[in-house]
Design a protein around this motif. Structure first.
Motif, mmCIF file in Angstrom:
data_model
loop_
_atom_site.group_PDB
_atom_site.id
_atom_site.type_symbol
_atom_site.label_atom_id
_atom_site.label_comp_id
_atom_site.label_asym_id
_atom_site.label_seq_id
_atom_site.Cartn_x
_atom_site.Cartn_y
_atom_site.Cartn_z
ATOM 1 N N ALA A 129 0.841 -1.197 0.000
ATOM 2 C CA ALA A 129 0.000 0.000 0.000
ATOM 3 C C ALA A 129 0.879 1.251 0.000
ATOM 4 O O ALA A 129 0.464 2.310 -0.437
ATOM 5 C CB ALA A 129 -0.913 -0.011 1.216
ATOM 6 N N ASN A 166 -8.548 -0.595 -8.299
ATOM 7 C CA ASN A 166 -7.486 -0.173 -7.370
ATOM 8 C C ASN A 166 -6.406 0.604 -8.105
ATOM 9 O O ASN A 166 -5.887 1.601 -7.605
ATOM 10 C CB ASN A 166 -6.892 -1.374 -6.626
ATOM 11 N N LEU A 219 -5.981 -2.097 12.160
ATOM 12 C CA LEU A 219 -7.126 -1.590 11.387
ATOM 13 C C LEU A 219 -8.350 -1.395 12.269
ATOM 14 O O LEU A 219 -9.397 -0.951 11.809
ATOM 15 C CB LEU A 219 -7.469 -2.559 10.250
ATOM 16 N N GLU A 248 -0.367 -5.985 3.900
ATOM 17 C CA GLU A 248 -0.813 -4.762 3.221
ATOM 18 C C GLU A 248 -2.149 -4.956 2.493
ATOM 19 O O GLU A 248 -2.903 -4.009 2.307
ATOM 20 C CB GLU A 248 0.241 -4.285 2.204
ATOM 21 N N ASP A 273 -6.100 -4.066 3.325
ATOM 22 C CA ASP A 273 -6.772 -2.837 2.899
ATOM 23 C C ASP A 273 -7.691 -3.021 1.682
ATOM 24 O O ASP A 273 -8.444 -2.111 1.340
ATOM 25 C CB ASP A 273 -5.739 -1.755 2.547
ATOM 26 N N GLU A 317 -11.698 -2.156 1.339
ATOM 27 C CA GLU A 317 -12.382 -0.975 0.828
ATOM 28 C C GLU A 317 -12.906 -1.180 -0.597
ATOM 29 O O GLU A 317 -13.928 -0.616 -0.973
ATOM 30 C CB GLU A 317 -11.402 0.199 0.863
#
Ligand SMILES: [Zn+2]
Ligand SMILES: [Zn+2]
Length: 576
Positions: free
Chosen positions: A41, A159, A369, A539, A542, A545
């Motif tokens: 990320a 992404n 998180l 990583e 994430d 989302e």
């Protein structure tokens, strides 16, 4: 240099080495580093500045030095030398699913094929199958692979689009004449794949903004530049980026218009007309007024326009003309799920199978998180290529998770397994083993070519196993690699609902499976969902989302999603 530029260099090095028949360990090392860089990320430049490149899994001192050389010089000497030996089109051939280095080398050596176009032509003409060891079935497989390859080139994954858009936005924040900056189009609606990136800006000095925008270092080529609109091709992925500069008073109507979708806009325009309004990108006008005397009744903000039309604000993800306009008029829009509603992730891999991080590292990352729980679900024994766990290793893992769970406070570590649904519909561990796990997420990883009826039967019988709580990536679609397999969805949804099994929305950008179309249908059928990142490295947690975008596009609320439950409720549900 972006992370992707660097991973592409490593990937191409691996490909050249493959063609040369180099040491397989060396080839794997480059591939592994490329994959892990893609999953990061954070920008490599920042990691490098801290001197922490070797903390990335698969990056040793040699590769770290190479990354530093690329960052500081903009190129890598070793790669530039290697590249001279290989025609450019060959690298694209590596992206065709089902086509490996051996065949690429054979076609190049014997038939001088060095591009996808030449390959397609030869396959169509049947000249590949004249070579020894190549069957005509291989030719049709290659043609199917070329189709998938071409499709994947027309659009980019969300992404990547978000990443590129983010770079543009952050550079444009430095243009002081810009007062406000927003993303529009399918990116704002969070479609899984994107054709071009739309950016809107407010400014009193549009032509100055146009100049500065078209001169950004991110721009490869300017296609068009007018008074208030410019289109450029970005260096990354050659994706088109459109910028429109607007006045404050019409920003809302333009944002609404350029967010789309087209179908939504048409429906809204029709609705406005029925009420005596004319709606376009410049504002909302009274239809009765003549040209030239028009006065905008609304346009500064989207909210203002929706309220003039007597309807609730429609979140961008819903704007597809799938009933959202009717629901907004009746004030019956769902309260869509948000990231803050997600309490944990139930599909994470560890280094027990094909993940890069230890269970403890995964748990710590999930805790950061703010999750209440993390479910470690490694592969089961039959999936040898992904280092699936033997029963013995699985028992060892169960014990280890118990210890880690005691050690780490404020997050519950659950021991699960991503269990293969075998070709005959049975599961890859016997019930007496499954019983020992906190949860089971069942998945199809092979036998994709079975009939629709067989594949449906496999998933339905997995749902019927009392230890199965979820079905992972239900349609098996893998972007650029394979299409979804065929299923009788009504039957799958019926079984999932009856057995209280949640269907996964796998949040990995290459999957996003179920997609919004199927998830909407499943929701209507009363099915529950689970949003999982399927992270193989910390990583990637994430990715949640991205799946959230799919869930919102599918009208899901937190009540539809099992990992919105707090730990206590979730544990109850898992025990059912
Ligand atoms: Zn899987
Ligand atoms: Zn997985």
């Amino acid at each position: 240099m972006t992370n992707q530029d660097i991973s592409n260099i490593f990937r191409e090095i691996a490909q050249i080495l493959e063609l040369r028949g180099d040491n397989p360990f060396r080839i794997r090392a480059y591939e592994r580093a490329a994959r892990n860089i893609d999953d990061l990320a954070e920008k490599l430049e920042n990691i490098s500045a801290r001197g922490e490149l070797t903390t990335i899994a698969g990056v040793g001192s040699d590769l770290a030095r190479k990354i530093e050389e690329i960052i500081s010089k903009g190129s890598l000497k070793y790669y530039e030398e290697l590249k001279k030996t290989t025609p450019k089109g060959i690298f694209l051939m590596f992206q065709i699913p089902g086509l490996g280095p051996k065949k690429i080398k054979l076609f190049y050596d014997k038939l001088k094929i060095d591009s996808v176009e030449k390959l397609e032509k030869s396959a169509r003409a049947g000249s590949l199958s004249k070579l020894e060891g190549i069957k005509s079935k291989t030719e049709s497989n290659i043609l199917r692979g070329i189709d998938i390859f071409k499709k994947s080139k027309e659009r980019i994954l969300i992404n990547l689009a978000l990443d590129i858009a983010g770079e543009f936005v952050s550079k444009m924040k430095g243009i002081k004449e810009i007062e406000r900056l927003e993303l529009a189009g399918s990116l704002r609606r969070r479609k899984e794949t994107i054709k071009d990136i739309d950016i809107l800006a407010i400014s009193d000095k549009p032509s100055l903004v146009m100049d500065k925008f078209s001169k950004l270092s991110l721009v490869e080529q300017v296609i068009a530049k007018g008074v208030s609109k410019a289109s450029v091709i970005a260096k990354r992925s050659n994706v088109q980026v459109d910028l429109r500069v607007l006045e404050r008073k019409s920003f809302g109507s333009a944002w609404l218009y350029f967010t789309g979708s087209k179908e939504f806009n048409i429906k809204l325009r029709g609705l406005a007309a029925k009420r005596g309004y004319k709606i376009n990108e410049y504002g909302v006008f009274s239809a009765a007024e003549g040209v030239g005397v028009e006065k905008s009744l609304a346009g500064r903000s989207e909210e203002q326009i929706f309220s003039l039309l007597d309807m609730a604000y429609i979140p961008p993800e819903l704007r597809e003309d799938r009933g959202e306009i009717e629901a907004a008029l009746a004030n019956k829009l769902p309260k869509l799920i948000e990231l803050a509603n997600i309490k944990g992730d139930l599909h994470a891999h560890s280094d027990y199978s094909d993940g890069e991080n230890s269970i403890e590292e995964m748990a710590q990352a999930a805790k950061k998180l703010g999750y209440e729980y993390i479910g470690i679900a490694d592969h089961s024994q039959s999936l040898k290529i992904a280092k699936g766990l033997s029963v013995e290793r699985l028992y060892k893992k169960i014990e280890e998770i118990k210890k880690i769970d005691k050690k780490i406070s404020a997050i519950k570590v659950l021991c699960g397994s991503e269990v293969d649904i075998l070709a005959d519909g049975s599961l890859d561990y016997p019930d007496k083993v499954l019983k020992e796990l906190d949860f089971v997420i069942a998945a199809i990883h092979g036998g994709f070519k079975q009939s629709k009826a067989q594949l449906t039967r496999r998933i339905v019988s997995a749902c019927k196993n009392k230890y199965v709580s979820m079905i992972a990536h239900p349609t098996g679609m893998l972007w650029g690699v394979r299409d979804a397999y065929e299923l009788d969805f009504d039957e799958v949804f019926r079984a999932a609902k009856a057995q209280n099994v949640a269907l996964e929305i796998n949040c990995h950008p290459h999957r996003l499976d179920l997609n919004d179309i199927y998830a909407m249908r499943a929701r209507e059928a009363g099915v529950k969902f689970c949003l999982n990142a399927d992270a193989h490295i910390i990583e990637s947690l994430d990715f949640m989302e991205l799946g959230l975008g799919v869930a919102r596009r599918s009208w899901l609320t937190k009540k539809d999603v099992v990992n919105c439950m707090k730990l206590e409720q979730l544990s109850e549900w898992l025990k059912k």
